[in-house]
Design an enzyme around this catalytic site. Structure first.
Site, PDB file in Angstrom:
ATOM      1  N   HIS A   1      -6.451  -4.878   3.407  1.00 26.96           N
ATOM      2  CA  HIS A   1      -5.393  -4.635   4.056  1.00 26.96           C
ATOM      3  C   HIS A   1      -4.719  -5.340   5.059  1.00 26.96           C
ATOM      4  CE1 HIS A   1      -6.171  -0.189   2.934  1.00 26.96           C
ATOM      5  NE2 HIS A   1      -7.406  -0.522   2.850  1.00 26.96           N
TER       6      HIS A   1
ATOM      7  N   ASP B   1       0.959  -1.125  -0.038  1.00 29.29           N
ATOM      8  CA  ASP B   1       0.110  -0.031  -0.128  1.00 29.29           C
ATOM      9  C   ASP B   1       1.125   1.149  -0.011  1.00 29.29           C
ATOM     10  OD1 ASP B   1      -1.558   2.147   1.162  1.00 29.29           O
ATOM     11  OD2 ASP B   1      -2.981   0.906   1.390  1.00 29.29           O
ATOM     12  N   ILE B   2       0.550   2.117  -1.004  1.00 26.24           N
ATOM     13  CA  ILE B   2       1.456   3.254  -1.034  1.00 26.24           C
ATOM     14  C   ILE B   2       1.376   4.003   0.396  1.00 26.24           C
ATOM     15  CG2 ILE B   2      -0.185   4.906  -2.213  1.00 26.24           C
ATOM     16  CD1 ILE B   2       3.350   4.357  -3.317  1.00 26.24           C
TER      17      ILE B   2
ATOM     18  N   HIS C   1     -10.632  -4.839  -1.810  1.00 25.35           N
ATOM     19  CA  HIS C   1      -9.012  -4.857  -1.359  1.00 25.35           C
ATOM     20  C   HIS C   1      -9.005  -5.270   0.280  1.00 25.35           C
ATOM     21  CE1 HIS C   1      -9.927  -0.539  -1.166  1.00 25.35           C
ATOM     22  NE2 HIS C   1      -8.994  -0.601  -0.204  1.00 25.35           N
TER      23      HIS C   1
ATOM     24  N   VAL D   1     -12.258   3.737  -0.018  1.00 27.58           N
ATOM     25  CA  VAL D   1     -11.865   4.705  -0.876  1.00 27.58           C
ATOM     26  C   VAL D   1     -11.901   4.287  -2.403  1.00 27.58           C
ATOM     27  CG1 VAL D   1     -10.063   6.534  -1.435  1.00 27.58           C
ATOM     28  CG2 VAL D   1     -10.571   5.790   0.941  1.00 27.58           C
TER      29      VAL D   1
END
Length: 145
Positions: free
Chosen positions: A106, A34-35, A104, A99
């Site tokens: 995490h 994750d960025i 997805h 978002v």
């Protein structure tokens, strides 16, 4: 790679139109850093099929895509001896904090209690009687198919 959406950022990552720091990839899923890196080693797992969130999953989708969570979680843990735990988050819908509207998961490594990650725990148990719990359970059961 089926059912990808043209303007979805995660679909673009799947198509390699946007670079990502990939840690695992096969025909079913792609897992990448994750960025935001909530903590070092924070990974996202996404299906290579455009599903908005868990409300879109069939039983087959769940079996196909979610089976990789333990494998990737174990690799994250093995990557750093300082990792003591791992939070697994899934936000379904904007109200829940989603978002990017592509499913997805995490995986957020936890190093210590003071790492700045706050997982809220709200306890409303005092507001429920055994009958109220049973009513909620029964209502959910009625909608299982």
């Amino acid at each position: 790679m089926s059912n990808l959406v043209q303007d979805c950022i995660f679909c673009k990552i799947i198509r390699n139109e946007i670079p990502a720091y990939t840690v695992f990839e096969n025909d079913d899923v792609k897992a990448f850093l994750d960025i935001s890196q909530v903590t070092k080693g924070h990974v996202l797992i996404i299906p290579k099929k455009h599903l908005i969130n868990f409300f879109d999953y069939s039983q087959e989708d769940a079996a196909k895509y979610l089976q990789y969570i333990p494998k990737i979680a174990q690799a994250i843990k093995a990557s750093d001896k300082n990792i003591k735990g791992l939070n697994v988050f899934v936000n379904n819908g904007e109200i829940a904090g989603q978002v990017v509207m592509h499913s997805h998961i995490h995986l957020v490594p936890r190093y210590d209690e003071n790492d700045g990650v706050n997982v809220p725990h709200i306890n409303h148990a005092a507001e429920y009687t055994p009958e109220a719990y049973q009513e909620v359970a029964n209502t959910i059961k009625q909608h299982l198919s």
